[in-house]
Design a protein around this motif. Sequence first.
Motif, PDB file in Angstrom:
ATOM      1  N   MET A 156       0.825  -1.212   0.000  1.00  0.00           N
ATOM      2  CA  MET A 156       0.000   0.000   0.000  1.00  0.00           C
ATOM      3  C   MET A 156       0.856   1.258   0.000  1.00  0.00           C
ATOM      4  O   MET A 156       1.832   1.351   0.740  1.00  0.00           O
ATOM      5  CB  MET A 156      -0.888   0.009   1.266  1.00  0.00           C
ATOM      6  N   GLY A 157       0.467   2.186  -0.871  1.00  0.00           N
ATOM      7  CA  GLY A 157       1.035   3.524  -0.795  1.00  0.00           C
ATOM      8  C   GLY A 157      -0.042   4.480  -0.327  1.00  0.00           C
ATOM      9  O   GLY A 157      -1.226   4.263  -0.581  1.00  0.00           O
ATOM     10  N   MET A 158       0.372   5.538   0.352  1.00  0.00           N
ATOM     11  CA  MET A 158      -0.640   6.486   0.850  1.00  0.00           C
ATOM     12  C   MET A 158      -0.469   7.852   0.220  1.00  0.00           C
ATOM     13  O   MET A 158       0.657   8.359   0.127  1.00  0.00           O
ATOM     14  CB  MET A 158      -0.526   6.655   2.362  1.00  0.00           C
ATOM     15  N   TYR A 159      -1.570   8.430  -0.159  1.00  0.00           N
ATOM     16  CA  TYR A 159      -1.566   9.825  -0.595  1.00  0.00           C
ATOM     17  C   TYR A 159      -2.313  10.616   0.487  1.00  0.00           C
ATOM     18  O   TYR A 159      -3.520  10.457   0.675  1.00  0.00           O
ATOM     19  CB  TYR A 159      -2.248   9.975  -1.952  1.00  0.00           C
ATOM     20  N   GLY A 160      -1.559  11.432   1.192  1.00  0.00           N
ATOM     21  CA  GLY A 160      -2.095  12.084   2.390  1.00  0.00           C
ATOM     22  C   GLY A 160      -1.747  11.259   3.615  1.00  0.00           C
ATOM     23  O   GLY A 160      -1.008  10.264   3.519  1.00  0.00           O
ATOM     24  N   GLY A 161      -2.273  11.701   4.771  1.00  0.00           N
ATOM     25  CA  GLY A 161      -2.071  10.888   5.970  1.00  0.00           C
ATOM     26  C   GLY A 161      -0.813  11.198   6.753  1.00  0.00           C
ATOM     27  O   GLY A 161      -0.322  10.339   7.504  1.00  0.00           O
ATOM     28  N   GLY A 162      -0.271  12.385   6.600  1.00  0.00           N
ATOM     29  CA  GLY A 162       0.903  12.752   7.381  1.00  0.00           C
ATOM     30  C   GLY A 162       0.586  12.793   8.864  1.00  0.00           C
ATOM     31  O   GLY A 162      -0.579  12.871   9.260  1.00  0.00           O
TER      32      GLY A 162
END
Lengths: 379, 379, 379, 379
Positions: free
Chosen positions: C1-7
Amino acid sequence: MGMYGGGRDGFIGAIHRRAALMDSSIELVCGCFSYDAEISRMSAADYFVAQERVYATYEEMISCEAKLPEGERMDFIAIVTPNHLHFGPAKMALEAGFDVIMDKPITRSLEEALELREILYRTGRTLALTHTYTGYPAVKEMREQIAGGAIGKVRKIFVNYIQGWLHERVELIDGSNAGWRTDPSRSGKGGAMGDIGIHALNLAEYATGLKCVELCADLKATLAGRVLDDDGAALLRFDNGATGILTATQIATGEENDLSIRIYGERGGFKWRQEEPNTLIKLHPDRPAEYIRTGNGYMGFRAKCNTRTPGGHPEGFIEAFANIYRNFAATLSARIYGETVKPEWLDFPGIEEGVRGMQFIESTVESSAQGKWINWIEK
Amino acid sequence: MGMYGGGRDGFIGAIHRRAALMDSSIELVCGCFSYDAEISRMSAADYFVAQERVYATYEEMISCEAKLPEGERMDFIAIVTPNHLHFGPAKMALEAGFDVIMDKPITRSLEEALELREILYRTGRTLALTHTYTGYPAVKEMREQIAGGAIGKVRKIFVNYIQGWLHERVELIDGSNAGWRTDPSRSGKGGAMGDIGIHALNLAEYATGLKCVELCADLKATLAGRVLDDDGAALLRFDNGATGILTATQIATGEENDLSIRIYGERGGFKWRQEEPNTLIKLHPDRPAEYIRTGNGYMGFRAKCNTRTPGGHPEGFIEAFANIYRNFAATLSARIYGETVKPEWLDFPGIEEGVRGMQFIESTVESSAQGKWINWIEK
Amino acid sequence: MGMYGGGRDGFIGAIHRRAALMDSSIELVCGCFSYDAEISRMSAADYFVAQERVYATYEEMISCEAKLPEGERMDFIAIVTPNHLHFGPAKMALEAGFDVIMDKPITRSLEEALELREILYRTGRTLALTHTYTGYPAVKEMREQIAGGAIGKVRKIFVNYIQGWLHERVELIDGSNAGWRTDPSRSGKGGAMGDIGIHALNLAEYATGLKCVELCADLKATLAGRVLDDDGAALLRFDNGATGILTATQIATGEENDLSIRIYGERGGFKWRQEEPNTLIKLHPDRPAEYIRTGNGYMGFRAKCNTRTPGGHPEGFIEAFANIYRNFAATLSARIYGETVKPEWLDFPGIEEGVRGMQFIESTVESSAQGKWINWIEK
Amino acid sequence: MGMYGGGRDGFIGAIHRRAALMDSSIELVCGCFSYDAEISRMSAADYFVAQERVYATYEEMISCEAKLPEGERMDFIAIVTPNHLHFGPAKMALEAGFDVIMDKPITRSLEEALELREILYRTGRTLALTHTYTGYPAVKEMREQIAGGAIGKVRKIFVNYIQGWLHERVELIDGSNAGWRTDPSRSGKGGAMGDIGIHALNLAEYATGLKCVELCADLKATLAGRVLDDDGAALLRFDNGATGILTATQIATGEENDLSIRIYGERGGFKWRQEEPNTLIKLHPDRPAEYIRTGNGYMGFRAKCNTRTPGGHPEGFIEAFANIYRNFAATLSARIYGETVKPEWLDFPGIEEGVRGMQFIESTVESSAQGKWINWIEK
């Protein structure tokens, strides 16, 4: 009905009066409402009682009323005074041929209670004791279902009566209800155990049909300056082998009147809380818990006999109280008119519950003092 | 992290694993997941653990891992096996230089617990014990408020742990979790008291900061054929003079996992139920009760440190468990990287709670057998 | 899984990450966690993601990852950014051959949603939408029972989503989550209706299997200065003739996240509240209501597939979220390994629910503006 | 008091009677309890009413009683018959110089209500309408606090009245209370809206002090064969700009009498449910919700004026009803004895609430038929 006690501003007297009158089956005709004659007279005016039937003492009330013609004199006396003023009027009323309904505990001591039992047997009158909480329809449903085997043999009972009003020394405030309750000369040997612990015992035994036979108690006068217990608990053993725990505390700061019971048997359980009295939870081992609600068509016979409103129209404390009065009055009425007393009318606490309560108070005090188990069945 | 126990289909092992992994602060690198090598291997595959780090015994795991280079070998071991398999691996791990997190009760006997304490002190490692219920943020809030004097001196504690799953002899069913729990050779002296009673004790002592010093217990093996208690209760006295009642029963037919606590002090009280863990009720003597809810801005520091979601987004059992793992891991991590260990990370149960639990089990068993009060502070 | 957002410090990103990782079935391997490169890098360190796989933009992430060898590159992307940053990365990811899981609403406009649907159909990938609340096991139980005819034909649906966090203009506070939600350029046409109203719709349609076909809405920007609705309600009519009411408000001062549903059919009803998600109330016309509790043996298949703990060990919001991730991951995994996709894995919201949500937002806005009923089935 | 209607076995008549008698301030002296003379006579015997004051019709009752000397004749009439039998006796009683207490809705049509208002104004008598639910002390507390600014300006009101008893065609059963309620010739234009919707409206307006000015309703006769609505809802707008939703359904299978209200203002909110009437929840934006409980010392003046028991001793439906009777009786009594009428006695619903209820019924019917918003302030 004549009342001993119950002048204006009293808490429990007003409850008795409302409970008695709600169902149009009882009329308040005379009273000695207060040791203060002025208050007694004003109370009578409030209650539509004729001033000529306001009496200065219970002795006067009973002797005067006894002289009135049948049908005119009071049929029974309601005794709603502090504990030390229970035995005298009850004895005199019974011996004068009146029936008696009275607040709990039945007397100030076990000795008095046993004597009252003898008098009652001898006179053949009827006596009711207002253990209010077993007047709730949900409690009657629980009793009926357990008696019918709904949860199998009962194994475990938790009954807790948790109040907070004595978390401070309110008895030092003039006019507080706490004054006589914390005073052994008026209250008897028990503090919280005598005031509310016996309600818890009555609830547990009524709901299950069991009798507690052994107990190990720990009572405490928590606040400095108190003589009687304001907090206590007891481990219990019942006659069928079930175990239990009973709590009676009045120092649980912030609590109101949290009487609750949980009963577990081989095949299910029940839970009930007085502060939400119209819901009875039934537990099953293998399917969802059921929330039984008073006033519904699925309720059992006994619950229905003691319900006035359909489901979702809450009944409360006064109605539970009124059930005791109504059943008592129906029993007296049947006797007066020569009718058969139906079993459902006999569903009110009486002398046996009263004696048992006093035995319980004395047993818990004794067990706590000795730090050991007591078998109190033979008391 | 390496795991001892926790193969697929086990209940508590899966909880440990989820709790450990949820916060991205712990990695599962090796394990001896089952005495059955096949299950152990399949479990490893499920968990993304390399097959070469699946071990046949805990001895093998500890000795092999100890030989791996620092940074590669496991940092600590999680012991999630039945009670009789706690002491051995914990001892060996500590002595091999590993930290330990383990399920409760800490050992099978008080003797083992005391020995483990000595080993821990000697080796200087860190040990955490998964008394899950004190991991809930609402419990931490209660502790922080009571410590801050919110309700004044504590006077009364009710703590009840009520389950129903042993209302039948499920231990006779092959593969049941009840098998070892009802077997003294694997479980130790305590049945329900050992399995859940110690959670109740831990909760009461953690929340109030008090220590129980005397108790009078009544334990019972209710179902024919059982050796260990499946039901029990104890009257309690605490070191500040407060009294209490503790219940641990597993025969309350229809109940799930009803752990609850009620604490009353001079100026207020608290109530909490594990089955609705995000609500903490605070009682006041003279104003309405407050329903404190986790995740809100008004919560105290400790509760906030142990919360992952905003108000109204319920957290549960796994998150409470994860708080223990996260605090334990933060403590280890700080030590490894030479950072200061913050006090809020040290907020997990350890050896003292473990020893205390074993003392409690043995004291309740002894008190019940003798039918009298026991002062167990000197144990 | 890669995430865009979620820092780090984001609310919903952390929930996505915990939900994804809890079950050991997903690994976080890359991400573009923040438009702020420094935060993105630090977040990666927190999450054990290699720095070389931290990307500056979603375009970079998707194109770089696409070049990595199969088995090494991310399998799917999780999009957890504000609404206006949904369509772009979703489109690019799908077209680059990645599967997508994304937060709701699916896009900023219905137009984008319809286009995304076409892309999805064309690319043949899998898309999941995190309508969290239908991930709860109790909701799945309700759906399964209703589908099985447990309450007969559904007649009436109440679904209310009541929050209080926008009772003040928190969007004026820097860094607030409310900033983009109250800004039409980032949020789209819907305020509360778009943020939470579509959860309510999804819950009602999922639980009953019905489709809403007509509505009459009344939306309002209650606080001066707001452009988008912060409060609204709609009268509903469903395709089987049932009626309903849907509420979505964020100005109910003091409320947290009170999503609830009540469904009534010919022969019974269901009630569920998200804030106590483990209890499902089932109503009967002629016998007591049942309190169905997750984790028990009597639960249906779908609920069991989405449960991690036994009865009385509460699961919450993160676990509901994790059910969507787990089912999505199981579906992808089966496809990757050429296994059969089980029907229970396909139990997650996707493109149809996404399109429907956008239609709903636009229909409620239109109905409210015109003050009349809208038939939105043809939208 | 004389009663029109209320023969034995009727539901609401018995409630009226108990409510009237509970407080020893009202005496039942005559009645026309049933159109069936035999039942009327037997009812009188049950209620201790002299047989010579049992009347065959309301006309006979009013004319005969009017001829009795003052102090002997009834002071007021209680009308507890179906809707079509409200206007006639109320008109005649008022014109004969009697005060009136009557069940809701006040009449069968708005036209009758408006005419009754004129008669009332002309005769100068007192009229009370038994909108029971605003008789609860918790509702009075809510009203008093909102009026005092406790939650700031009200923004949102949810009021739901959810019953299930008409989920089947019980009106086909002989003797059912549903018979006249589902018959427009006896009930009027409204079904559920007329029977319970007006209670909900009255509750919302009483609690907030606001008036609803616009509404958009959707009513439905769900069960085949019904003419009047058995289910409905309305979007509401109030005179201060607040919005709301009102529901009135009688087809929610399994529900009992679930009337509830939620009110949200700028600085807080209130929630109350009739089925647990002694608890009032107060919400705050920045601190925990408070659970206000009737009978406690912290309650406001109006609540205290309408409470009979201390905290934790539940009051219910009959007591709420009795509050209307008691306040009405205190008002009449003061007028008779030339005393000042205290504002707290005037706290009962009357003609304005009655007219408003009829306007509401007709407005919802009209709005639903037209599918659009109606401004009903000018009605």
